[in-house]
Enzyme design. Structure first.
Site, short mmCIF file in Angstrom:
data_model
loop_
_atom_site.label_atom_id
_atom_site.label_comp_id
_atom_site.label_asym_id
_atom_site.label_seq_id
_atom_site.Cartn_x
_atom_site.Cartn_y
_atom_site.Cartn_z
N ILE A 1 0.84 -1.20 0.00
CA ILE A 1 0.00 0.00 0.00
C ILE A 1 0.87 1.25 0.00
CG2 ILE A 1 -1.73 1.30 1.32
CD1 ILE A 1 -2.75 -1.48 2.34
N ASP B 1 11.13 2.60 6.61
CA ASP B 1 10.66 1.21 6.70
C ASP B 1 11.75 0.42 7.38
OD1 ASP B 1 10.02 -1.64 5.96
OD2 ASP B 1 8.44 -0.66 4.81
N SER C 1 -3.89 2.85 8.29
CA SER C 1 -3.30 1.54 8.60
C SER C 1 -3.97 0.87 9.80
CB SER C 1 -1.80 1.68 8.80
OG SER C 1 -1.21 0.41 8.75
N ASP D 1 -8.72 6.94 8.97
CA ASP D 1 -9.64 5.89 8.54
C ASP D 1 -9.71 4.80 9.61
OD1 ASP D 1 -11.39 4.64 6.60
OD2 ASP D 1 -9.83 3.11 6.40
N GLU E 1 -11.51 1.67 17.81
CA GLU E 1 -12.58 1.62 16.80
C GLU E 1 -13.52 0.43 16.94
OE1 GLU E 1 -10.16 1.36 13.15
OE2 GLU E 1 -10.93 -0.67 12.90
P1 NAI Z 1 2.76 -4.87 3.66
O1 NAI Z 1 3.08 -6.02 4.55
O2 NAI Z 1 2.86 -5.04 2.19
O3 NAI Z 1 3.68 -3.61 4.06
C1 NAI Z 1 3.94 -3.25 5.38
C2 NAI Z 1 5.29 -2.55 5.39
O4 NAI Z 1 5.52 -2.09 6.72
C3 NAI Z 1 6.44 -3.48 5.00
O5 NAI Z 1 7.26 -2.87 4.02
C4 NAI Z 1 7.19 -3.67 6.32
O6 NAI Z 1 8.60 -3.84 6.12
C5 NAI Z 1 6.89 -2.37 7.02
N1 NAI Z 1 7.14 -2.44 8.45
C6 NAI Z 1 7.04 -3.50 9.28
N2 NAI Z 1 7.38 -3.15 10.52
C7 NAI Z 1 7.73 -1.84 10.47
C8 NAI Z 1 8.19 -0.91 11.44
N3 NAI Z 1 8.40 -1.29 12.71
N4 NAI Z 1 8.44 0.35 11.04
C9 NAI Z 1 8.26 0.71 9.75
N5 NAI Z 1 7.82 -0.12 8.80
C10 NAI Z 1 7.56 -1.38 9.15
O7 NAI Z 1 1.30 -4.41 4.09
P2 NAI Z 1 0.27 -3.55 3.24
O8 NAI Z 1 -0.58 -4.46 2.43
O9 NAI Z 1 0.98 -2.44 2.55
O10 NAI Z 1 -0.65 -2.98 4.40
C11 NAI Z 1 -0.16 -2.02 5.32
C12 NAI Z 1 -1.14 -1.88 6.47
O11 NAI Z 1 -2.36 -1.32 5.98
C13 NAI Z 1 -1.59 -3.23 7.09
O12 NAI Z 1 -0.70 -3.60 8.14
C14 NAI Z 1 -2.96 -2.95 7.59
O13 NAI Z 1 -2.87 -2.68 8.97
C15 NAI Z 1 -3.42 -1.70 6.83
N6 NAI Z 1 -4.61 -1.91 6.04
C16 NAI Z 1 -5.69 -1.08 6.22
C17 NAI Z 1 -6.84 -1.21 5.48
C18 NAI Z 1 -8.00 -0.28 5.62
O14 NAI Z 1 -9.10 -0.57 5.11
N7 NAI Z 1 -7.87 0.85 6.29
C19 NAI Z 1 -6.95 -2.29 4.49
C20 NAI Z 1 -5.74 -3.06 4.31
C21 NAI Z 1 -4.63 -2.90 5.08
#
Ligand code: NAI
Length: 341
Positions: free
Chosen positions: A154, A173, A227, A252, A257
């Site tokens: 994302i 990251d 997130s 969001d 929540e």
């Molecule tokens: P992803 O797993 O592809 O990316 C997450 C990134 O965060 C990775 O690059 C990882 O290395 C990094 N990360 C991990 N620990 C970290 C830290 N301590 N500090 C900085 N970066 C760190 O996940 P994706 O698909 O991009 O989703 C991200 C977040 O979005 C999910 O964890 C979820 O909580 C949230 N989300 C929210 C939605 C909504 O409807 N509001 C829907 C889908 C996801």
């Protein structure tokens, strides 16, 4: 296969009905969330399907295992509501790692634009034939610095969108990727005009935005969180807004929540004073965990969840099974594409 789907909403059903029928899965929909009080509804099911605010803690896991439920299927990417380590040896957990990063990244930008160009206010005004522009002055995104925390699926789509707007992108990251200008978290806080959160909620990232980090940010910073709510200390955010340090917040997701979001509280009294106070602020925009909600994402979620279940039931293996962090790094079975347990 029998699937008990908790926290079911009308928009979940078309996709699950379609893909479930195709694969011969019998689905029972429950409006209630899964938790210790409702877990008995899972009796007789082979698997349960849960969303972001269901509770899959040790007590729930024990009961599910006792009922012979084999799998927990998350119809989302994040899994901070599941005690994954406790699941090891008891119940298998699968998620949908990606269903539409575009849905979430585009919603983050929609919130940002709405907020800084005052679209939400203009919409209400013009509906009332008030065509005055007073108080609607925004600012250009072009040339501004955006700090992106978490550059996974994302975060990267969001970065592309921001670059399209001519913004300067810096990022943080834990596991950097190529082609992105990474800085330390401190530097990101100090330099960013806009901060957008796209990392998971873990012990390490909880309250990433808190009193101390807000203190290090630029005056007028805009914070976007699509997130997880727990990334931000809501009380500290409120303080930062009252002190005029934070220029705007686009949320969001919200720390508490689960008691409020996805439900209709119009005409009722909301008990959460922090949320209520945040909502009174002219520069706070809240949507109720809506970022994922596109037709494409819902269809992908249902298809992938059903695929996960079928793959697991046919082979006992699924690439979307979570890592239980069992501690056996030197002999990781998941890496060898073998069953974790
Ligand atoms: P992803 O797993 O592809 O990316 C997450 C990134 O965060 C990775 O690059 C990882 O290395 C990094 N990360 C991990 N620990 C970290 C830290 N301590 N500090 C900085 N970066 C760190 O996940 P994706 O698909 O991009 O989703 C991200 C977040 O979005 C999910 O964890 C979820 O909580 C949230 N989300 C929210 C939605 C909504 O409807 N509001 C829907 C889908 C996801």
């Amino acid at each position: 296969m029998k699937l008990a789907l908790f926290d079911a909403k009308p928009y979940d059903m078309p996709g699950f009905d379609k893909y479930g029928k195709e694969r011969g899965i019998e689905i029972k929909y429950y409006e209630t969330k899964l938790n210790e009080d409702t877990v008995s509804l899972a009796q007789g099911a082979d698997a349960v399907c849960v969303f972001v605010n269901d509770t899959v803690n040790a007590a729930v896991i024990d009961r599910l295992a006792e009922y012979g439920v084999k799998a927990v299927l998350l119809r989302c990417a994040g899994y901070n509501n599941v005690d994954v380590e406790y699941c090891f040896g008891k119940i298998h957990v699968m998620r949908v790692p990606a269903y539409s990063p575009y849905a979430v990244a585009e919603h983050a930008m929609a919130l940002l634009l709405t907020s800084i160009r005052r679209i939400h206010k203009a919409y209400i005004r013009t509906k009332d034939f008030n065509f005055s522009l007073n108080g609607l002055t925004g600012f250009d995104l072009h040339g501004k610095t955006v700090g992106v925390v978490g550059t996974g699926r994302i975060g990267r789509v969001f970065i592309d969108i921001c670059r399209g707007f001519g913004m300067k992108v810096i990022a943080y990251d834990k596991f950097p990727a190529d082609g992105i200008d990474y800085v330390t978290l401190d530097e990101l806080f100090a330099r960013a005009d806009i901060i957008s959160l796209h990392c998971p909620l873990t012990g390490e990232t909880r309250h990433l935005i808190g009193r101390e980090s807000i203190g290090r940010m630029k005056k007028g910073v805009v914070i976007v969180n699509t997130s997880r709510g727990g990334l931000i200390d809501s009380e500290a955010l409120l303080e930062g807004i009252k002190e005029r340090k934070i220029g705007a917040a686009c949320l969001d997701v919200y720390e508490e929540e689960s008691d409020v979001f996805f439900r209709d509280f119009s005409g009722h009294i909301v008990e959460d004073d922090t949320l209520a106070r945040l909502m009174t602020m002219p520069n706070v925009l809240v949507t109720s965990h809506q970022a994922f909600l596109t037709e494409e994402a819902l269809d992908n979620i249902a298809a992938a969840t059903v695929d996960n279940l079928m793959e697991f039931s046919d082979t006992g293996l699924c690439p979307n099974e979570l890592c239980y962090r069992c501690g056996r790094i030197e002999e990781c079975r998941k890496e060898r594409r073998e069953k974790c347990f």
